[in-house]
Design a protein around this motif. Structure first.
Motif, PDB file in Angstrom:
ATOM      1  N   PHE A 192       0.881  -1.164   0.000  1.00  0.00           N
ATOM      2  CA  PHE A 192       0.000   0.000   0.000  1.00  0.00           C
ATOM      3  C   PHE A 192       0.922   1.219   0.000  1.00  0.00           C
ATOM      4  O   PHE A 192       1.678   1.434   0.943  1.00  0.00           O
ATOM      5  CB  PHE A 192      -0.891   0.023   1.239  1.00  0.00           C
ATOM      6  CG  PHE A 192      -1.908  -1.079   1.265  1.00  0.00           C
ATOM      7  CD1 PHE A 192      -3.171  -0.884   0.721  1.00  0.00           C
ATOM      8  CD2 PHE A 192      -1.606  -2.315   1.847  1.00  0.00           C
ATOM      9  CE1 PHE A 192      -4.113  -1.906   0.750  1.00  0.00           C
ATOM     10  CE2 PHE A 192      -2.545  -3.337   1.878  1.00  0.00           C
ATOM     11  CZ  PHE A 192      -3.803  -3.134   1.326  1.00  0.00           C
ATOM     12  N   ILE A 193       0.865   2.007  -1.075  1.00  0.00           N
ATOM     13  CA  ILE A 193       1.813   3.107  -1.239  1.00  0.00           C
ATOM     14  C   ILE A 193       1.087   4.435  -1.354  1.00  0.00           C
ATOM     15  O   ILE A 193       0.120   4.576  -2.110  1.00  0.00           O
ATOM     16  CB  ILE A 193       2.689   2.888  -2.492  1.00  0.00           C
ATOM     17  CG1 ILE A 193       3.493   1.589  -2.352  1.00  0.00           C
ATOM     18  CG2 ILE A 193       3.621   4.079  -2.719  1.00  0.00           C
ATOM     19  CD1 ILE A 193       4.319   1.250  -3.584  1.00  0.00           C
ATOM     20  N   GLY A 194       1.578   5.428  -0.616  1.00  0.00           N
ATOM     21  CA  GLY A 194       1.062   6.779  -0.744  1.00  0.00           C
ATOM     22  C   GLY A 194       1.687   7.441  -1.958  1.00  0.00           C
ATOM     23  O   GLY A 194       2.908   7.613  -2.020  1.00  0.00           O
ATOM     24  N   ALA A 195       0.871   7.809  -2.936  1.00  0.00           N
ATOM     25  CA  ALA A 195       1.381   8.396  -4.176  1.00  0.00           C
ATOM     26  C   ALA A 195       1.643   9.885  -4.048  1.00  0.00           C
ATOM     27  O   ALA A 195       2.187  10.503  -4.967  1.00  0.00           O
ATOM     28  CB  ALA A 195       0.390   8.149  -5.314  1.00  0.00           C
ATOM     29  N   GLY A 196       1.252  10.467  -2.918  1.00  0.00           N
ATOM     30  CA  GLY A 196       1.389  11.912  -2.769  1.00  0.00           C
ATOM     31  C   GLY A 196       0.116  12.625  -3.188  1.00  0.00           C
ATOM     32  O   GLY A 196      -0.849  12.016  -3.641  1.00  0.00           O
ATOM     33  N   GLY A 256       8.686   4.382  -2.552  1.00  0.00           N
ATOM     34  CA  GLY A 256       7.451   4.090  -3.263  1.00  0.00           C
ATOM     35  C   GLY A 256       7.656   3.973  -4.752  1.00  0.00           C
ATOM     36  O   GLY A 256       7.134   3.057  -5.405  1.00  0.00           O
ATOM     37  N   ARG A 257       8.443   4.879  -5.331  1.00  0.00           N
ATOM     38  CA  ARG A 257       8.711   4.859  -6.774  1.00  0.00           C
ATOM     39  C   ARG A 257       9.442   3.579  -7.180  1.00  0.00           C
ATOM     40  O   ARG A 257       9.115   2.961  -8.199  1.00  0.00           O
ATOM     41  CB  ARG A 257       9.540   6.091  -7.139  1.00  0.00           C
ATOM     42  CG  ARG A 257      10.095   6.157  -8.551  1.00  0.00           C
ATOM     43  CD  ARG A 257       9.039   6.282  -9.623  1.00  0.00           C
ATOM     44  NE  ARG A 257       8.130   7.388  -9.438  1.00  0.00           N
ATOM     45  CZ  ARG A 257       8.418   8.678  -9.665  1.00  0.00           C
ATOM     46  NH1 ARG A 257       9.621   9.038 -10.060  1.00  0.00           N
ATOM     47  NH2 ARG A 257       7.494   9.598  -9.498  1.00  0.00           N
ATOM     48  N   GLY A 304      -2.148  10.791  -1.640  1.00  0.00           N
ATOM     49  CA  GLY A 304      -1.613  11.373  -0.404  1.00  0.00           C
ATOM     50  C   GLY A 304      -0.877  10.355   0.429  1.00  0.00           C
ATOM     51  O   GLY A 304      -0.035   9.598  -0.058  1.00  0.00           O
ATOM     52  N   ASP A 305      -1.191  10.318   1.713  1.00  0.00           N
ATOM     53  CA  ASP A 305      -0.692   9.278   2.610  1.00  0.00           C
ATOM     54  C   ASP A 305      -1.839   8.313   2.883  1.00  0.00           C
ATOM     55  O   ASP A 305      -2.938   8.743   3.264  1.00  0.00           O
ATOM     56  CB  ASP A 305      -0.202   9.885   3.926  1.00  0.00           C
ATOM     57  CG  ASP A 305       0.343   8.813   4.853  1.00  0.00           C
ATOM     58  OD1 ASP A 305       1.568   8.606   4.861  1.00  0.00           O
ATOM     59  OD2 ASP A 305      -0.463   8.162   5.560  1.00  0.00           O
ATOM     60  N   VAL A 357       3.648   1.858   2.711  1.00  0.00           N
ATOM     61  CA  VAL A 357       4.693   2.849   2.456  1.00  0.00           C
ATOM     62  C   VAL A 357       4.054   4.231   2.531  1.00  0.00           C
ATOM     63  O   VAL A 357       3.173   4.556   1.732  1.00  0.00           O
ATOM     64  CB  VAL A 357       5.331   2.646   1.065  1.00  0.00           C
ATOM     65  CG1 VAL A 357       6.409   3.702   0.817  1.00  0.00           C
ATOM     66  CG2 VAL A 357       5.910   1.241   0.941  1.00  0.00           C
ATOM     67  N   PRO A 358       4.463   5.053   3.488  1.00  0.00           N
ATOM     68  CA  PRO A 358       3.823   6.363   3.669  1.00  0.00           C
ATOM     69  C   PRO A 358       4.056   7.316   2.507  1.00  0.00           C
ATOM     70  O   PRO A 358       4.957   7.100   1.680  1.00  0.00           O
ATOM     71  CB  PRO A 358       4.470   6.902   4.951  1.00  0.00           C
ATOM     72  CG  PRO A 358       5.791   6.213   5.020  1.00  0.00           C
ATOM     73  CD  PRO A 358       5.563   4.844   4.447  1.00  0.00           C
TER      74      PRO A 358
END
Length: 251
Positions: A4-8, A19-20, A81-82, A106-107
């Motif tokens: 689970f990744i925060g894309a911003g 994350g990238r 976001g987060d 992943v925040p």
């Protein structure tokens, strides 16, 4: 493995390096298409399978993940976001837990911090506020009675209000009752996107400004004296202040 990744908040470069790197090696990407920039998909490998969760139910998302696990593939669940803030990830993680599927969170950069950056402000000013409240007004998703915006505003802390600009009149009414004075407020639409817009005003005039601008969604509401007030300088950099890394000068 599931990530689970925060894309911003919008800008494709505001995802974390970690994350990238995971996105680049993912076999499956399930992304929140209504909010996450599609540019993130440009960093995926050619054979990746991409799903837009805006059109999917929880059951459908879990079904895709389960199939990927059986095939020993890496799945990325890309959230805006987060993911820990209004991300609806708990219900997904619970389903994975029931199936003994391993996952990692992943925040990411939240829209409330991107919004503060957009208007070049600091939430926690000495002598003004040392507390930030993240909340939303009740809509189709209810809010606990003791977390009503009016009650939270009565504390006088800095506030970031999510998912509420479409009910700006109701928000302002509650803020006025809570703060009991005319405090500064800012509306940041699509923080960090190329079409970002910011409006700064007070509780007395912000509703008219928002309506005139036609902002109805995808906006952060920031409110509190941190937007426009006098403040005390930090002791951390005061020449007379001593801490473990620097000896202060004697007055």
């Amino acid at each position: 493995m599931v990530y689970f990744i925060g894309a911003g908040p919008g800008d494709v470069d505001l995802i974390t390096v970690k994350g990238r790197k995971i996105v680049e090696k993912a076999d499956i990407v399930i992304y929140a298409g209504s909010l996450v920039s599609k540019e993130h998909m440009d960093f995926c490998k050619k054979e990746v399978k991409i799903y837009n969760s805006a059109h999917m139910t929880l059951e459908e998302v879990i079904s895709v993940i389960v199939k990927a696990e059986v095939e020993n593939k890496i799945t990325v669940r890309l959230h805006t976001g987060d993911p820990s803030i209004y991300g609806a990830i708990k219900e997904q993680m619970d389903e994975l837990g029931k199936r003994n599927i391993a996952y990692e969170v992943v925040p990411g950069v939240s829209s409330f911090t991107a919004a503060a950056s957009a208007i070049k402000r600091e939430f926690t000013l000495p002598g003004v506020s040392q507390t930030v409240i993240l909340t939303r007004i009740e809509g189709r998703t209810p809010v606990p009675e003791n977390e009503d915006i009016e009650k939270l505003a009565s504390i006088g802390a800095s506030m970031a209000i999510f998912l509420s600009v479409g009910m700006i009149e109701k928000v302002v009414e509650k803020l006025k009752k809570g703060y009991k004075r005319n405090v500064p407020i800012a509306i940041i639409e699509r923080a960090s996107w190329e079409d970002e817009r910011s409006i700064i005003g007070t509780l007395e005039d912000i509703t008219d400004k928002v309506k005139k601008a036609g902002i109805t969604k995808c906006a952060q509401i920031l409110v509190g004296d941190f937007i426009d007030s006098n403040y005390s300088k930090s002791l951390l950099y005061d020449k007379n202040f001593t801490h473990m890394y620097r000896e202060g000068k004697k007055k």
